[in-house]
Design a protein around this motif. Structure first.
Motif, PDB file in Angstrom:
ATOM      1  N   THR A   1       0.823  -1.209   0.000  1.00 41.35           N
ATOM      2  CA  THR A   1       0.000   0.000   0.000  1.00 41.35           C
ATOM      3  C   THR A   1       0.856   1.257   0.000  1.00 41.35           C
ATOM      4  O   THR A   1       0.497   2.270  -0.629  1.00 41.35           O
ATOM      5  N   SER A   2       1.992   1.231   0.677  1.00 46.53           N
ATOM      6  CA  SER A   2       2.869   2.405   0.700  1.00 46.53           C
ATOM      7  C   SER A   2       3.316   2.795  -0.707  1.00 46.53           C
ATOM      8  O   SER A   2       3.462   3.989  -1.016  1.00 46.53           O
ATOM      9  N   GLN A   3       3.520   1.809  -1.559  1.00 47.99           N
ATOM     10  CA  GLN A   3       3.920   2.102  -2.939  1.00 47.99           C
ATOM     11  C   GLN A   3       2.771   2.740  -3.717  1.00 47.99           C
ATOM     12  O   GLN A   3       2.987   3.629  -4.550  1.00 47.99           O
ATOM     13  N   ALA A   4       1.548   2.285  -3.445  1.00 49.63           N
ATOM     14  CA  ALA A   4       0.383   2.900  -4.091  1.00 49.63           C
ATOM     15  C   ALA A   4       0.213   4.343  -3.631  1.00 49.63           C
ATOM     16  O   ALA A   4      -0.141   5.228  -4.426  1.00 49.63           O
ATOM     17  N   VAL A   5       0.459   4.588  -2.341  1.00 48.16           N
ATOM     18  CA  VAL A   5       0.370   5.953  -1.811  1.00 48.16           C
ATOM     19  C   VAL A   5       1.391   6.855  -2.509  1.00 48.16           C
ATOM     20  O   VAL A   5       1.084   7.977  -2.919  1.00 48.16           O
ATOM     21  N   THR A   6       2.609   6.358  -2.664  1.00 54.24           N
ATOM     22  CA  THR A   6       3.658   7.138  -3.310  1.00 54.24           C
ATOM     23  C   THR A   6       3.296   7.452  -4.761  1.00 54.24           C
ATOM     24  O   THR A   6       3.424   8.601  -5.215  1.00 54.24           O
TER      25      THR A   6
END
Length: 293
Positions: free
Chosen positions: A205-210
């Motif tokens: 999810t952190s990659q999607a946020v970025t």
């Protein structure tokens, strides 16, 4: 599961031992027996407490080294001088981010994940104040899966993105976030409530946020959107790896193949080290053509 990365966890207690404010060192003594007892507790106790113990002792030693060096610095320069420079470092970071923000316009973006969950953000730029509001309203509610990300993960992604907008070589610090008002709706997948499962939040999810943040700023297109985690192991061996992929293109630059992107921040284990330390043989490691990098 190896690396405490169960793919199907639905509550955080299934993702390892929960540690809530445990005192590791008391009166200069490392509380090894008590800590080992804690590691052996819960539904899913640690399978290799000796390695866990070595890791945590290394972290304690690192903190002690930092304390000693900071104490020496204060003794040499004086407390007022050290605190003044600490303040300067944060103030300089704040000013650097404010200058960077002034070059952007208000924008919004959303990233739809494979599960159908959506990360949504609106970045409102206040050109006069040289500040920004980053609002994740509209993001999917807390999930029954483990793709929830604690708010600290979302906050870290925001800090990362705005730090990358600064061309100057400044250290990462809290000053980078002073110009940013961050809004993360409680109960959303980016601000879940206990006992939500969260193990994929940091790595997926952190990659999607970025990607979502860069999209709203129109800085670059999406990268691989995952850390490509690979894990395997048993009671004797546990292996955890993130595999590289493609990074997005942007105004004036191309994307790249086979690199670690954004929140991954790690290097791949050398094949020789992998085969030396684990009972495996690596037959092939290559870029899969047409895979997006």
């Amino acid at each position: 599961t190896p690396a405490s990365m169960p793919p199907n966890s639905t509550k955080v207690s299934e993702e390892g031992v929960l540690i809530n404010n445990f005192k590791l060192v008391e009166n200069g003594v490392f509380r090894e027996a008590d800590f080992r007892e804690l590691l052996a507790s819960g539904e899913w106790p640690c399978r290799d407490p000796d390695t866990n113990m070595a890791d945590i002792q290394a972290q304690v030693a690192s903190n002690n080294k930092g304390i000693n060096e900071l104490t020496k610095m204060v003794a040499y320069y004086g407390l007022d001088t050290v605190q003044a420079y600490m303040t300067h470092v944060q103030n300089n970071a704040e000013e650097s981010v404010r200058r960077a923000i002034s070059a952007f316009k208000t924008g919004a973006f959303e990233v739809k994940m494979d599960s159908g969950a959506v990360v949504k953000v609106k970045i409102t730029i206040d050109a006069e104040a040289r500040s920004a509001e980053v609002d994740f309203a509209g993001t999917s509610d807390q999930l029954a899966t483990n793709f929830n990300a604690p708010s600290a993960v979302c906050r870290a992604a925001v800090m990362y993105v705005f730090r990358t907008l600064v061309e100057e070589d400044i250290p990462m610090n809290e000053g980078c976030l002073k110009p940013i008002k961050l809004v993360i709706p409680p109960g959303s997948m980016l601000n879940p409530q206990f006992p939500a499962a969260v193990v994929a939040g940091n790595v997926e999810t952190s990659q999607a946020v970025t990607d979502c943040l860069y999209g709203a700023l129109k800085v670059m297109s999406a990268s691989q959107g995952t850390m490509n985690n690979v894990t395997f192991g048993n009671k004797d061996y546990q292996y955890y790896e993130t595999v590289c992929g493609g990074s997005g293109a942007g105004p004036g630059f191309d994307g790249t193949d086979a690199v670690h992107t954004h929140m991954t921040n790690s290097r791949l284990t050398d094949p020789e080290i992998l085969e030396l330390r684990y009972p495996v043989v690596l037959d092939e490691f290559s870029i899969r053509k047409g895979s997006g990098g």
